[in-house]
Design a protein around this motif. Structure first.
Motif, short mmCIF file in Angstrom:
data_model
loop_
_atom_site.label_atom_id
_atom_site.label_comp_id
_atom_site.label_asym_id
_atom_site.label_seq_id
_atom_site.Cartn_x
_atom_site.Cartn_y
_atom_site.Cartn_z
N ALA A 1 10.05 55.27 9.57
CA ALA A 1 8.63 54.43 9.96
C ALA A 1 7.83 55.51 10.91
O ALA A 1 6.53 55.39 10.64
CB ALA A 1 8.89 53.00 10.53
N ALA A 2 8.47 56.13 11.71
CA ALA A 2 7.54 56.97 12.46
C ALA A 2 7.05 57.98 11.86
O ALA A 2 5.83 58.53 11.93
CB ALA A 2 8.52 57.44 13.71
N LEU A 3 7.84 58.61 10.98
CA LEU A 3 7.19 59.65 9.83
C LEU A 3 6.19 59.14 9.18
O LEU A 3 5.17 59.83 9.11
CB LEU A 3 8.45 60.16 9.14
CG LEU A 3 7.99 60.99 7.86
CD1 LEU A 3 7.40 62.26 8.31
CD2 LEU A 3 9.08 61.46 7.00
N LYS A 4 6.09 58.00 8.66
CA LYS A 4 5.21 57.34 7.80
C LYS A 4 3.84 57.06 8.61
O LYS A 4 2.86 57.57 8.07
CB LYS A 4 5.68 56.07 7.17
CG LYS A 4 6.65 56.23 6.11
CD LYS A 4 6.91 54.84 5.51
CE LYS A 4 7.99 54.84 4.21
NZ LYS A 4 8.37 53.85 3.82
N GLU A 5 4.00 56.81 10.02
CA GLU A 5 2.93 56.73 10.76
C GLU A 5 2.26 57.60 11.10
O GLU A 5 0.77 58.04 11.38
CB GLU A 5 3.17 55.77 11.91
CG GLU A 5 1.96 55.53 12.64
CD GLU A 5 2.51 54.64 14.20
OE1 GLU A 5 1.64 54.49 14.80
OE2 GLU A 5 3.60 54.52 14.20
N HIS A 6 2.96 59.15 11.38
CA HIS A 6 2.41 60.24 11.59
C HIS A 6 2.42 61.38 10.95
O HIS A 6 2.49 62.52 11.04
CB HIS A 6 3.06 60.52 13.07
CG HIS A 6 2.72 59.75 14.14
ND1 HIS A 6 1.31 59.47 14.49
CD2 HIS A 6 3.37 58.53 15.10
CE1 HIS A 6 1.24 58.55 15.46
NE2 HIS A 6 2.43 57.99 15.52
N ARG A 7 2.77 61.23 9.47
CA ARG A 7 3.02 62.12 8.55
C ARG A 7 1.71 63.09 8.36
O ARG A 7 1.89 64.40 8.01
CB ARG A 7 3.25 61.71 7.29
CG ARG A 7 3.36 62.72 6.05
CD ARG A 7 3.59 62.18 4.84
NE ARG A 7 3.40 63.25 3.78
CZ ARG A 7 4.26 63.22 2.58
NH1 ARG A 7 5.30 62.39 2.55
NH2 ARG A 7 3.96 64.29 1.78
N ASP A 8 0.50 62.56 8.58
CA ASP A 8 -0.84 63.35 8.92
C ASP A 8 -0.44 64.50 9.68
O ASP A 8 -1.04 65.49 9.49
CB ASP A 8 -1.98 62.44 9.25
CG ASP A 8 -1.85 61.86 10.55
OD1 ASP A 8 -0.74 61.75 11.13
OD2 ASP A 8 -2.90 61.43 10.89
N VAL A 9 0.31 64.43 10.70
CA VAL A 9 0.39 65.72 11.56
C VAL A 9 1.27 66.88 10.89
O VAL A 9 0.67 67.93 10.76
CB VAL A 9 1.11 65.19 12.83
CG1 VAL A 9 1.60 66.45 13.71
CG2 VAL A 9 0.53 64.22 13.50
N LEU A 10 2.25 66.60 10.17
CA LEU A 10 2.73 67.47 9.42
C LEU A 10 2.13 67.83 8.17
O LEU A 10 2.08 69.25 7.92
CB LEU A 10 4.22 66.73 9.05
CG LEU A 10 5.24 66.78 9.96
CD1 LEU A 10 6.63 66.02 9.31
CD2 LEU A 10 5.52 67.60 11.08
N ASP A 11 1.35 67.18 7.46
CA ASP A 11 0.47 67.40 6.47
C ASP A 11 -0.56 68.43 6.74
O ASP A 11 -0.93 69.28 6.09
CB ASP A 11 -0.17 66.33 5.84
CG ASP A 11 0.57 65.39 5.01
OD1 ASP A 11 1.91 65.90 4.50
OD2 ASP A 11 0.67 64.27 4.82
N ALA A 12 -0.84 68.58 8.09
CA ALA A 12 -1.96 69.28 8.52
C ALA A 12 -1.71 70.79 8.16
O ALA A 12 -2.55 71.74 8.22
CB ALA A 12 -2.57 69.25 9.81
N PHE A 13 -0.29 71.17 8.43
CA PHE A 13 0.02 72.58 8.22
C PHE A 13 1.25 72.69 7.16
O PHE A 13 1.83 73.96 7.03
CB PHE A 13 0.59 73.24 9.47
CG PHE A 13 1.47 72.43 10.25
CD1 PHE A 13 2.87 72.31 9.87
CD2 PHE A 13 1.26 71.56 11.52
CE1 PHE A 13 3.92 71.70 10.74
CE2 PHE A 13 1.96 70.86 12.16
CZ PHE A 13 3.54 70.94 11.73
N SER A 14 1.61 71.66 6.31
CA SER A 14 2.55 71.88 5.40
C SER A 14 2.18 71.40 3.98
O SER A 14 1.25 70.49 3.71
CB SER A 14 3.83 70.72 5.53
OG SER A 14 4.00 70.89 7.12
#
Length: 302
Positions: free
Chosen positions: A147-160
């Motif tokens: 759930a934490a990943l889904k909420e903040h996946r945009d952080v990882l998407d910014a460089f992955s």
């Protein structure tokens, strides 16, 4: 209408990888505060728009998400669990993405301590290096609170380029270790093969040009899925034939005085798979030799 508040990111470790990640986060519109003990790293990050903190505690205070990219396992431990560690200062409800290649046991330990403080700690190592990261081409592998990943996946998407959820805490790191294991064996095998060819009179550049245009770079795609499924019925090449061919190459290398320990070890695993009855199966059946060695009952039909 009120403007949406920027997500606040703390970034711990601003070296070659961490510095680039932080830059991508700034470019994506996040509010990024960073910390690194090296003044040169701090100066570079500041030029890229990262706000600078002088301690771990100052960096993580009030952050929605804490990211870390650190060089050693003991540093990861100190940054999160030490006397001035991040967990002592982070707010409840915050999320950590630990991006380093570290210890699985430590990831589980930190995640357990973080849960006591209502903080989600996710092991999120990345596959790829600086050239991949420069073009946002790394792959993130995540273990922990989905759930934490889904909420903040945009952080990882910014460089992955991709983000893959692997399950419980520690599984992201396990997948990274498996990936490194395969990559480094392939890399050493490439070096071993090139050295064999050079000794035999071929040129390294000409060999590599041929290899790059051959079927070898596609091995994961045309062989990997069937191996993972333990399906050896699609016989592209008999195990017995690859065993024979490897014997020829190892013997030829030995005659030339070239050490080929990786090739010799691979042939021994072929021998083990043949002893299990897979001589006429696809060469993917070498997988059964490794599984059998760890106590998995081998397949009897293919």
């Amino acid at each position: 209408m009120a403007r949406e508040t920027k997500k606040k990111i703390a970034f711990l470790g601003l070296g070659r990888m961490g510095g680039l990640m932080a830059k991508h986060l700034v470019d994506a519109g996040f509010d990024v505060t960073g910390y690194d003990p090296v003044p040169k790293a701090l100066a570079a990050a500041k030029k890229n728009g990262v706000k600078i903190a002088r301690t771990v505690a100052a960096a993580v205070k009030g952050a929605d998400v804490v990211c870390s990219s650190l060089p050693k396992t003991d540093i990861v431990r100190d940054v999160y669990l030490g006397s001035g560690g991040a967990l002592k200062t982070m707010r409840r409800g915050a999320v950590c993405f630990e991006l380093s290649t570290s210890s699985v046991a430590l990831a589980k330990e930190v995640a357990k301590e973080a849960r006591k403080k209502r903080i989600a700690f996710l092991d999120a190592p990345v596959l790829g290096s600086v050239p991949h990261l420069e073009r946002k081409g790394i792959s993130a592998i995540v273990g922990g609170d989905e759930a934490a990943l889904k909420e903040h996946r945009d952080v990882l998407d910014a460089f992955s380029k991709s983000v893959t959820y692997m399950g419980k805490s520690g599984n992201g790191l396990l997948m990274k270790l498996v990936s490194n294991h395969i990559v480094f064996i392939q890399h050493a095998g490439m070096a071993e093969g090139l050295a064999f060819g050079v000794k035999a009179g071929l040129t390294a550049r000409k060999m590599m040009k041929f290899l790059q245009g051959s079927v070898i770079p596609d091995l994961m795609h045309y062989k990997g899925s069937d191996m993972a499924a333990r399906d050896y019925s699609k016989v592209i090449g008999h195990l017995g034939l690859s065993y024979k061919d490897m014997g020829i190459s190892v013997n030829e290398a030995n005659d030339l005085g070239v050490p080929v320990p990786i090739g010799a070890a691979a042939r021994q695993q072929h021998t083990s798979a043949m002893a299990l009855g897979f001589e006429h199966a696809d060469l993917n059946a070498v997988f059964e030799a490794f599984l059998n060695a760890m106590g998995v009952k081998p397949k009897r039909k293919f």
